[in-house]
Design an enzyme around this catalytic site. Structure first.
Site, mmCIF file in Angstrom:
data_model
loop_
_atom_site.group_PDB
_atom_site.id
_atom_site.type_symbol
_atom_site.label_atom_id
_atom_site.label_comp_id
_atom_site.label_asym_id
_atom_site.label_seq_id
_atom_site.Cartn_x
_atom_site.Cartn_y
_atom_site.Cartn_z
ATOM 1 N N GLU A 37 -23.814 -29.033 -41.018
ATOM 2 C CA GLU A 37 -23.662 -30.464 -41.534
ATOM 3 C C GLU A 37 -22.903 -31.390 -40.591
ATOM 4 O O GLU A 37 -22.211 -32.054 -40.994
ATOM 5 C CB GLU A 37 -23.184 -30.456 -42.988
ATOM 6 C CG GLU A 37 -23.687 -31.587 -43.636
ATOM 7 C CD GLU A 37 -23.310 -31.610 -45.403
ATOM 8 O OE1 GLU A 37 -23.845 -32.735 -45.808
ATOM 9 O OE2 GLU A 37 -22.504 -30.790 -45.692
ATOM 10 N N TYR A 108 -27.619 -23.627 -41.906
ATOM 11 C CA TYR A 108 -27.268 -24.327 -43.163
ATOM 12 C C TYR A 108 -28.501 -24.513 -43.934
ATOM 13 O O TYR A 108 -29.394 -25.005 -43.966
ATOM 14 C CB TYR A 108 -26.867 -25.633 -42.580
ATOM 15 C CG TYR A 108 -26.603 -26.746 -43.427
ATOM 16 C CD1 TYR A 108 -25.941 -26.344 -44.624
ATOM 17 C CD2 TYR A 108 -27.006 -28.179 -43.380
ATOM 18 C CE1 TYR A 108 -25.828 -27.471 -45.454
ATOM 19 C CE2 TYR A 108 -26.937 -29.085 -44.282
ATOM 20 C CZ TYR A 108 -26.258 -28.743 -45.349
ATOM 21 O OH TYR A 108 -25.962 -29.705 -46.393
ATOM 22 N N ASP A 149 -23.308 -21.913 -44.000
ATOM 23 C CA ASP A 149 -23.286 -22.277 -45.473
ATOM 24 C C ASP A 149 -24.570 -22.161 -45.974
ATOM 25 O O ASP A 149 -25.860 -22.738 -45.676
ATOM 26 C CB ASP A 149 -23.110 -23.924 -45.464
ATOM 27 C CG ASP A 149 -23.092 -24.694 -46.903
ATOM 28 O OD1 ASP A 149 -23.116 -23.713 -47.754
ATOM 29 O OD2 ASP A 149 -22.919 -25.662 -47.066
ATOM 30 N N ASP A 251 -15.260 -31.116 -47.519
ATOM 31 C CA ASP A 251 -15.300 -30.522 -48.942
ATOM 32 C C ASP A 251 -15.348 -28.891 -48.970
ATOM 33 O O ASP A 251 -14.929 -28.244 -49.910
ATOM 34 C CB ASP A 251 -16.123 -31.007 -49.879
ATOM 35 C CG ASP A 251 -17.579 -30.983 -49.234
ATOM 36 O OD1 ASP A 251 -17.899 -30.888 -48.189
ATOM 37 O OD2 ASP A 251 -18.456 -31.167 -50.118
#
Length: 262
Positions: A37, A108, A149, A251
């Protein structure tokens, strides 16, 4: 000599570069950084500060969205950004590199949506294509590390409260089924290999300040082929970057594995 390999969803590399550089210079050195990201095209990636730290850089970027990159202190011998499968190439979510004797596939996975929604169907199709690609990759290479992720918490140990996440995106039975199918290709979950019963999260909601109560999910993983797992020495989540108030953190927190060599 041990080699450290990191996966880190940075939620915009340009917004996070100062924090990452502080982490690398003040907290710990990392040999291979795999970012997700990054939210920029390759030309906008902040290469100079990473090159000054001795990194070789490979980027598969996308304007304002998605994007993945690898920064390695070991030479990057091969880079692959196109995979010849529409669902894998539709958005910039994968980059494959050869580092030493190991193939690293930085991924991702789409966040998805609720069942019946278009983004959920995309996520399911992405997982199916990634699983097929991984089977071929493992057939051709003994030492493979697939990391990134994956936007799925695989088990009850991977969320702070199962009741809170029941029926939520990232904890749906259909998503867990797809991630288990990916692992069944011959990959081991490096964290669970060394910490079979521990809870350690990698993502916490900005909106609830969940990091301060450790109300999170484990959705960032380092998976490895059987041969690569044999060289695994340690793995941990590093909370230093996530527990910052300034510079503003991602985050997610980075996950770092140490291998005897790659």
């Amino acid at each position: 000599m041990a080699v450290s390999v990191c996966t880190f969803n940075v939620n915009s590399i340009r917004s996070r570069v100062d924090l990452i550089l502080r982490w690398l210079t003040e907290k710990r050195s990392v040999d291979v950084l795999c970012f997700q990201e990054i939210k920029c095209e390759a030309a906008q990636f902040p290469t100079e500060p990473f090159e000054k730290l001795g990194y070789h850089i490979a980027v598969n970027g996308q304007k304002r969205l998605n994007g993945v990159a690898v920064c390695s202190k070991l030479p990057i011998e091969r880079i692959k950004c196109e995979f010849g499968v529409e669902v894998l190439d539709r958005e910039k979510r994968l980059i494959e590199v050869q580092v030493g004797d190991t193939v690293l596939l930085n991924c991702y996975v789409p966040r998805g949506g609720l069942e019946g929604e278009e983004r959920h169907a995309y996520k399911m199709a992405f997982y199916d294509a990634l699983t097929d690609y991984t089977k071929a990759l493992l057939a051709a290479n003994e030492r493979v590390v697939l990391l990134g992720d994956f936007n799925v918490a695989l088990s009850d140990l991977d969320v702070y409260d199962t009741d809170v996440f029941e029926g939520a995106v990232g904890f749906l039975p259909s998503e867990k089924e797809k991630l288990n199918a990916l692992l069944a290709t011959g990959l081991g979950d490096c964290y669970r290999r060394l910490h079979p019963d521990d809870k350690a999260f990698t993502w916490w909601d900005y909106r609830t300040a969940g990091i301060w109560r450790d109300e999170g999910m484990r959705i960032d993983y380092i998976f490895a082929s059987q041969k690569a797992c044999e060289f695994l020495e340690s793995i941990a989540v590093d909370l230093w970057t996530r527990r910052r108030r300034s510079p503003t953190p991602s985050d997610h927190a980075p996950v770092i594995a140490e291998f005897q060599h790659i």
